[in-house]
Design a protein around this motif. Structure first.
Motif, PDB file in Angstrom:
ATOM      1  N   THR A 168       0.811  -1.220   0.000  1.00  0.00           N
ATOM      2  CA  THR A 168       0.000   0.000   0.000  1.00  0.00           C
ATOM      3  C   THR A 168       0.848   1.276   0.000  1.00  0.00           C
ATOM      4  OG1 THR A 168      -0.204  -0.327   2.383  1.00  0.00           O
ATOM      5  CG2 THR A 168      -2.100  -0.918   1.052  1.00  0.00           C
ATOM      6  N   GLY A 169       2.148   1.131   0.296  1.00  0.00           N
ATOM      7  CA  GLY A 169       3.008   2.321   0.270  1.00  0.00           C
ATOM      8  C   GLY A 169       3.486   2.692  -1.128  1.00  0.00           C
ATOM      9  N   LEU A 170       3.219   1.817  -2.101  1.00  0.00           N
ATOM     10  CA  LEU A 170       3.766   2.024  -3.444  1.00  0.00           C
ATOM     11  C   LEU A 170       3.220   3.268  -4.134  1.00  0.00           C
ATOM     12  CD1 LEU A 170       3.813  -1.611  -4.864  1.00  0.00           C
ATOM     13  CD2 LEU A 170       5.747  -0.276  -4.076  1.00  0.00           C
ATOM     14  N   ASN A 171       1.931   3.559  -3.942  1.00  0.00           N
ATOM     15  CA  ASN A 171       1.313   4.658  -4.704  1.00  0.00           C
ATOM     16  C   ASN A 171       1.171   5.934  -3.887  1.00  0.00           C
ATOM     17  OD1 ASN A 171      -0.595   3.707  -2.968  1.00  0.00           O
ATOM     18  ND2 ASN A 171      -2.313   3.859  -4.388  1.00  0.00           N
ATOM     19  N   GLN A 172       1.985   6.079  -2.832  1.00  0.00           N
ATOM     20  CA  GLN A 172       1.877   7.264  -1.975  1.00  0.00           C
ATOM     21  C   GLN A 172       2.838   8.361  -2.449  1.00  0.00           C
ATOM     22  OE1 GLN A 172      -0.509   7.438   0.242  1.00  0.00           O
ATOM     23  NE2 GLN A 172      -1.056   5.307  -0.138  1.00  0.00           N
ATOM     24  N   THR A 173       2.399   9.593  -2.306  1.00  0.00           N
ATOM     25  CA  THR A 173       3.271  10.734  -2.636  1.00  0.00           C
ATOM     26  C   THR A 173       3.602  11.570  -1.405  1.00  0.00           C
ATOM     27  OG1 THR A 173       1.327  12.076  -3.149  1.00  0.00           O
ATOM     28  CG2 THR A 173       2.381  10.926  -4.993  1.00  0.00           C
ATOM     29  N   GLN A 174       2.871  11.373  -0.314  1.00  0.00           N
ATOM     30  CA  GLN A 174       3.117  12.131   0.925  1.00  0.00           C
ATOM     31  C   GLN A 174       4.135  11.390   1.782  1.00  0.00           C
ATOM     32  OE1 GLN A 174       1.556  15.063   1.677  1.00  0.00           O
ATOM     33  NE2 GLN A 174       0.377  15.051  -0.219  1.00  0.00           N
ATOM     34  N   THR A 175       5.161  12.095   2.244  1.00  0.00           N
ATOM     35  CA  THR A 175       6.219  11.429   3.007  1.00  0.00           C
ATOM     36  C   THR A 175       5.707  10.859   4.339  1.00  0.00           C
ATOM     37  OG1 THR A 175       6.864  13.611   3.841  1.00  0.00           O
ATOM     38  CG2 THR A 175       8.148  12.705   2.020  1.00  0.00           C
ATOM     39  N   ARG A 176       4.731  11.537   4.959  1.00  0.00           N
ATOM     40  CA  ARG A 176       4.207  11.029   6.227  1.00  0.00           C
ATOM     41  C   ARG A 176       3.467   9.713   6.038  1.00  0.00           C
ATOM     42  NH1 ARG A 176       1.697  16.668   7.981  1.00  0.00           N
ATOM     43  NH2 ARG A 176       1.802  16.817   5.727  1.00  0.00           N
ATOM     44  N   LYS A 177       2.714   9.610   4.943  1.00  0.00           N
ATOM     45  CA  LYS A 177       2.009   8.341   4.674  1.00  0.00           C
ATOM     46  C   LYS A 177       2.993   7.228   4.326  1.00  0.00           C
ATOM     47  CE  LYS A 177      -2.751   9.389   3.608  1.00  0.00           C
ATOM     48  NZ  LYS A 177      -3.861   9.234   2.656  1.00  0.00           N
ATOM     49  N   ILE A 178       4.051   7.578   3.602  1.00  0.00           N
ATOM     50  CA  ILE A 178       5.086   6.578   3.293  1.00  0.00           C
ATOM     51  C   ILE A 178       5.711   6.057   4.587  1.00  0.00           C
ATOM     52  CG2 ILE A 178       7.420   6.316   2.328  1.00  0.00           C
ATOM     53  CD1 ILE A 178       6.496   8.091  -0.016  1.00  0.00           C
ATOM     54  N   MET A 179       5.992   6.976   5.527  1.00  0.00           N
ATOM     55  CA  MET A 179       6.570   6.557   6.811  1.00  0.00           C
ATOM     56  C   MET A 179       5.571   5.742   7.638  1.00  0.00           C
ATOM     57  SD  MET A 179       9.626   7.394   6.702  1.00  0.00           S
ATOM     58  CE  MET A 179      10.059   6.886   8.345  1.00  0.00           C
ATOM     59  N   ALA A 180       4.267   6.033   7.469  1.00  0.00           N
ATOM     60  CA  ALA A 180       3.241   5.253   8.178  1.00  0.00           C
ATOM     61  C   ALA A 180       3.229   3.814   7.676  1.00  0.00           C
ATOM     62  CB  ALA A 180       1.869   5.887   7.983  1.00  0.00           C
ATOM     63  N   PHE A 181       3.257   3.626   6.358  1.00  0.00           N
ATOM     64  CA  PHE A 181       3.254   2.270   5.811  1.00  0.00           C
ATOM     65  C   PHE A 181       4.580   1.561   6.090  1.00  0.00           C
ATOM     66  CE2 PHE A 181      -0.152   4.144   3.094  1.00  0.00           C
ATOM     67  CZ  PHE A 181      -1.163   3.294   3.529  1.00  0.00           C
ATOM     68  N   SER A 182       5.662   2.336   6.150  1.00  0.00           N
ATOM     69  CA  SER A 182       6.953   1.780   6.563  1.00  0.00           C
ATOM     70  C   SER A 182       6.875   1.261   7.998  1.00  0.00           C
ATOM     71  CB  SER A 182       8.018   2.872   6.447  1.00  0.00           C
ATOM     72  OG  SER A 182       9.161   2.548   7.186  1.00  0.00           O
ATOM     73  N   SER A 183       6.211   2.033   8.859  1.00  0.00           N
ATOM     74  CA  SER A 183       6.029   1.643  10.257  1.00  0.00           C
ATOM     75  C   SER A 183       5.220   0.351  10.365  1.00  0.00           C
ATOM     76  CB  SER A 183       5.312   2.775  11.011  1.00  0.00           C
ATOM     77  OG  SER A 183       4.938   2.368  12.292  1.00  0.00           O
ATOM     78  N   ILE A 184       4.140   0.250   9.574  1.00  0.00           N
ATOM     79  CA  ILE A 184       3.301  -0.957   9.587  1.00  0.00           C
ATOM     80  C   ILE A 184       4.129  -2.177   9.180  1.00  0.00           C
ATOM     81  CG2 ILE A 184       1.332  -2.098   8.447  1.00  0.00           C
ATOM     82  CD1 ILE A 184       0.122   0.820   8.230  1.00  0.00           C
ATOM     83  N   ALA A 185       4.950  -2.021   8.125  1.00  0.00           N
ATOM     84  CA  ALA A 185       5.772  -3.134   7.652  1.00  0.00           C
ATOM     85  C   ALA A 185       6.803  -3.559   8.706  1.00  0.00           C
ATOM     86  CB  ALA A 185       6.474  -2.738   6.357  1.00  0.00           C
ATOM     87  N   HIS A 186       7.460  -2.570   9.328  1.00  0.00           N
ATOM     88  CA  HIS A 186       8.466  -2.906  10.344  1.00  0.00           C
ATOM     89  C   HIS A 186       7.844  -3.581  11.564  1.00  0.00           C
ATOM     90  CE1 HIS A 186      11.325  -0.302   8.150  1.00  0.00           C
ATOM     91  NE2 HIS A 186      12.224  -1.020   8.771  1.00  0.00           N
ATOM     92  N   LEU A 187       6.669  -3.101  11.978  1.00  0.00           N
ATOM     93  CA  LEU A 187       5.991  -3.715  13.123  1.00  0.00           C
ATOM     94  C   LEU A 187       5.570  -5.144  12.797  1.00  0.00           C
ATOM     95  CD1 LEU A 187       3.922  -0.651  14.310  1.00  0.00           C
ATOM     96  CD2 LEU A 187       5.658  -1.829  15.643  1.00  0.00           C
ATOM     97  N   GLY A 188       5.238  -5.384  11.526  1.00  0.00           N
ATOM     98  CA  GLY A 188       4.920  -6.755  11.104  1.00  0.00           C
ATOM     99  C   GLY A 188       6.096  -7.689  11.323  1.00  0.00           C
ATOM    100  N   TRP A 189       7.300  -7.232  10.967  1.00  0.00           N
ATOM    101  CA  TRP A 189       8.510  -8.036  11.204  1.00  0.00           C
ATOM    102  C   TRP A 189       8.704  -8.303  12.703  1.00  0.00           C
ATOM    103  CZ3 TRP A 189      12.577  -9.838   7.979  1.00  0.00           C
ATOM    104  CH2 TRP A 189      12.405  -9.586   6.612  1.00  0.00           C
ATOM    105  N   MET A 190       8.507  -7.269  13.518  1.00  0.00           N
ATOM    106  CA  MET A 190       8.724  -7.416  14.965  1.00  0.00           C
ATOM    107  C   MET A 190       7.759  -8.407  15.590  1.00  0.00           C
ATOM    108  SD  MET A 190       9.340  -3.571  16.267  1.00  0.00           S
ATOM    109  CE  MET A 190       9.609  -2.459  14.938  1.00  0.00           C
TER     110      MET A 190
END
Length: 345
Positions: A168-190
């Motif tokens: 879902t982070g692929l089609n984002q242009t806002q840096t805050r939303k990109i960091m939000a989806f990055s956060s979701i992915a990292h928490l998934g690993w944890m």
């Protein structure tokens, strides 16, 4: 906001997390979570803007629901077992409910929808607090109750989060939303590794906090709210541009940088536990995340002078924001990989 009000709110925020992390009684843990939620609301909504009010409302409703579910699950467990001890959650339905509630608190898929919206409606500094400090209390509860939580739910949510965070982070242009989806992915690993080894989960959390802090600090310093904004960050500071690039590559998990360490150890442990399909799925999901990190890297670093950009250049002024947080977190974000032998032993 007056300095006194800011001090009271930030101290309440810190106190709420510390109460939750140090409590053994479910009621105290719940009180800490509620303090945390109520303290962050004025920080989110202090910008007198409809988006900020909307973000604060969404955050409040989600966190209140998750807190109510935590209280309900602990009450169910106390009713069945007669104890309010956090480490004595032995009732299976209460455990399943608690797992879902903690996932909602953290923003794990499929209950992740609030996180990108709340971050987009907040300022960069508030988004930094929500992405880092606000994860500590729920992660502490996962750490304390790990022996009793539903393993199947956690593994499913962890894999889903890693996949959806990248997809879902692929089609984002806002840096805050990109960091939000990055956060979701990292928490998934944890959360995936939490079912097996909590010490690797703790190490992954520390690395995530460092990388996210330095990335948000770089975005605050360069005043980049969209991908287009990052194309002119070189006019402010070429050094900042290079540091941002290395931070993004570290978030993507590329080998010479620190972000490779948690991914490497997590994949190694999952393969040891014979969870090979899951390890394959989350490793492939990293490629999706890496795509939007590389896109940010490209716009930030590879569009520097003498290339022309379609946007107005920023004034060549020194950044007014204090950069102490950035300068302290950036070395560990890039150079912590030699610590791997210590952590593996």
């Amino acid at each position: 906001m007056s300095p006194l009000a800011t001090m009271i709110i930030l101290s309440s925020l810190a106190t709420g997390t510390i109460i939750t992390m140090s409590s053994h009684h479910w009621m105290m843990a719940w009180i800490g979570l509620e303090m945390n939620t109520l303290a962050i609301l004025p920080i989110i909504s202090k910008q007198h803007h409809p988006r900020a009010t909307e973000a604060a409302t969404k955050y409040f409703l989600t966190q209140a629901t998750a807190s109510a579910l935590i209280l309900f699950s602990s009450s169910m467990n106390a009713w069945k077992t007669g104890t309010w001890d956090i480490t004595q959650m032995t009732d299976p339905p209460a455990n399943a409910l608690l797992t879902s509630a903690l996932a909602m608190k953290l923003g794990l898929a499929p209950v992740h929808f609030w996180l990108p919206e709340v971050l987009q409606g907040s300022t960069m500094k508030t988004a930094l607090i929500i992405s880092t400090w606000q994860k500590l209390a729920p992660m502490a509860l996962i750490y304390l109750t790990m022996n009793n939580l539903s393993t199947f739910i956690l593994l499913t949510m962890g894999t889903l989060s890693a996949l959806l965070g990248g997809w879902t982070g692929l089609n984002q242009t806002q840096t805050r939303k990109i960091m939000a989806f990055s956060s979701i992915a990292h928490l998934g690993w944890m959360v995936t590794i939490a079912t097996t080894l909590t010490n690797i989960m703790t190490m992954a959390l520390i690395m995530y906090l460092l990388m996210t802090t330095s990335m948000f600090s770089a975005l605050v310093l360069s005043k980049s709210k969209t991908i287009q904004d990052t194309t002119t960050s070189w006019t402010m500071s070429p050094t900042l541009t290079i540091m941002t690039m290395l931070t993004l590559l570290s978030l993507g998990g590329l080998p010479p940088l620190s972000g490779f360490l948690p991914k490497w150890l997590i994949l190694q442990e999952l393969i040891t536990q014979n969870l090979i399909p899951m390890a394959t799925a989350i490793a492939l999901s990293t490629l999706l995340s890496l795509f939007f990190y590389l896109r940010l890297t490209y716009t930030t670093t590879l569009t520097t002078s003498p290339n022309t950009t379609q946007t107005k250049h920023k004034w060549r002024l020194k950044p007014t924001t204090p950069s102490l947080l950035f300068s302290t977190s950036i070395p560990l974000t890039m150079m912590a990989l030699p610590l791997a032998p210590l952590l593996m032993n």
